[in-house]
Design a protein around this motif. Structure first.
Motif, PDB file in Angstrom:
ATOM      1  N   UNK A   9       0.859  -1.188   0.000  1.00  0.00           N
ATOM      2  CA  UNK A   9       0.000   0.000   0.000  1.00  0.00           C
ATOM      3  C   UNK A   9       0.890   1.231   0.000  1.00  0.00           C
ATOM      4  N   UNK A  10       0.294   2.362  -0.275  1.00  0.00           N
ATOM      5  CA  UNK A  10       1.043   3.613  -0.264  1.00  0.00           C
ATOM      6  C   UNK A  10       0.635   4.457   0.928  1.00  0.00           C
ATOM      7  N   UNK A  11       1.442   5.446   1.222  1.00  0.00           N
ATOM      8  CA  UNK A  11       1.079   6.433   2.246  1.00  0.00           C
ATOM      9  C   UNK A  11       1.190   7.803   1.590  1.00  0.00           C
ATOM     10  N   UNK A  12       0.055   8.462   1.446  1.00  0.00           N
ATOM     11  CA  UNK A  12       0.070   9.755   0.761  1.00  0.00           C
ATOM     12  C   UNK A  12       0.473  10.843   1.748  1.00  0.00           C
ATOM     13  N   UNK A  21      -6.420   0.630   4.702  1.00  0.00           N
ATOM     14  CA  UNK A  21      -6.315   0.481   6.162  1.00  0.00           C
ATOM     15  C   UNK A  21      -7.629  -0.104   6.665  1.00  0.00           C
ATOM     16  N   UNK A  22      -7.609  -0.596   7.903  1.00  0.00           N
ATOM     17  CA  UNK A  22      -8.797  -1.220   8.482  1.00  0.00           C
ATOM     18  C   UNK A  22      -9.436  -0.358   9.567  1.00  0.00           C
ATOM     19  N   UNK A  23      -8.612   0.261  10.398  1.00  0.00           N
ATOM     20  CA  UNK A  23      -9.139   1.077  11.503  1.00  0.00           C
ATOM     21  C   UNK A  23      -8.586   2.485  11.453  1.00  0.00           C
ATOM     22  N   UNK A  58      -4.669   1.972  11.139  1.00  0.00           N
ATOM     23  CA  UNK A  58      -4.132   0.636  11.402  1.00  0.00           C
ATOM     24  C   UNK A  58      -4.473  -0.329  10.286  1.00  0.00           C
ATOM     25  N   UNK A  59      -3.506  -1.141   9.936  1.00  0.00           N
ATOM     26  CA  UNK A  59      -3.751  -2.301   9.088  1.00  0.00           C
ATOM     27  C   UNK A  59      -3.895  -3.469  10.068  1.00  0.00           C
ATOM     28  N   UNK A  60      -5.060  -4.101  10.067  1.00  0.00           N
ATOM     29  CA  UNK A  60      -5.317  -5.149  11.054  1.00  0.00           C
ATOM     30  C   UNK A  60      -4.659  -6.455  10.643  1.00  0.00           C
ATOM     31  N   UNK A  61      -3.954  -7.046  11.569  1.00  0.00           N
ATOM     32  CA  UNK A  61      -3.388  -8.385  11.405  1.00  0.00           C
ATOM     33  C   UNK A  61      -3.707  -9.173  12.673  1.00  0.00           C
TER      34      UNK A  61
END
Ligand code: F6R
Ligand code: ZN
Length: 197
Positions: A9-12, A21-23, A58-61
């Motif tokens: 993924x990217x971060x702008x 992202x998830x959260x 957050x990216x949930x894992x």
């Protein structure tokens, strides 16, 4: 369903919002009672507006040891009295877990300490990588007047968070503005380990 395949993924910038992202977590002034040293300034500011201090994407894992939890943390610029906007800060519940921060934008400091009362304050600026070793509580502070402090963080899936200890005792050091510059000073409200119940 969480992806089991590799993903990217990217971060702008300047926003700091990941392209996936998830959260999205938001923390306002009202969520940090007793954490800023200048309590009258805190109360006066809160009476005006419950300002947004920081956000986390957050990216949930899964919360298991083999996974890496990651995302971006965005601390907005501002001050409560002379103290800069900052995150709550925490120990990891699983104390023997580390974290890596990569600063993408802005200017700030990471305030850290161990349960034994050792402390360290390290600068955060774009392109710098900060390693927070196991056992070290950590709090990001935005020392810029006009820019968001944006960091990418990565930590073990089983780390968990202990916010209560810091809520009770504070961090040993504060970052405040003196003569227009950030300065690290003793926290008059800090309670040494021996004084804790
Ligand atoms: C995770 C971590 C960061 C922070 C984020 C917000 O272990 O250190 O993702 O969670 O910078 O700060 P806190 O969690 O202290 O409100
Ligand atoms: Zn952490």
């Amino acid at each position: 369903m969480l992806p089991t395949d590799p993903f990217s993924f990217g971060v702008s910038l300047p926003g700091g919002i990941p392209t996936r992202y998830d959260n999205h977590i938001t923390r306002r002034l009202s969520s940090m009672p007793g954490q800023f040293a200048d309590q009258p300034a805190y109360a006066a500011m809160l009476a005006q507006e419950d300002v947004l201090l920081y956000e986390v994407y957050e990216i949930v894992r899964p919360h298991v040891a083999g996974e890496l939890l990651h995302g971006t943390s965005i601390v907005h610029p501002g001050q409560v009295g002379k103290e800069y906007f900052m995150t709550k800060g925490h120990f990891h519940a699983e104390l023997e877990t580390a974290e890596v921060y990569y600063c993408l934008q802005g200017a700030g400091m990471m305030v850290m300490e161990t349960p034994e009362g050792e402390w360290s304050v390290q600068e955060l600026r774009p392109g710098r990588v900060l390693y927070v070793p196991p056992r070290w509580a950590h709090r990001s502070v935005n020392t810029s007047h006009d820019q968001d402090l944006i960091t990418l963080f990565v930590y073990p899936g089983h780390a968990g968070h202990d916010y209560g200890t810091i809520e009770q005792q504070g961090f040993r050091k504060l970052v405040v503005e003196r003569d227009g510059r950030p300065q690290v000073v003793d926290n008059p409200g800090w309670r040494p380990p021996a004084a804790r119940s």
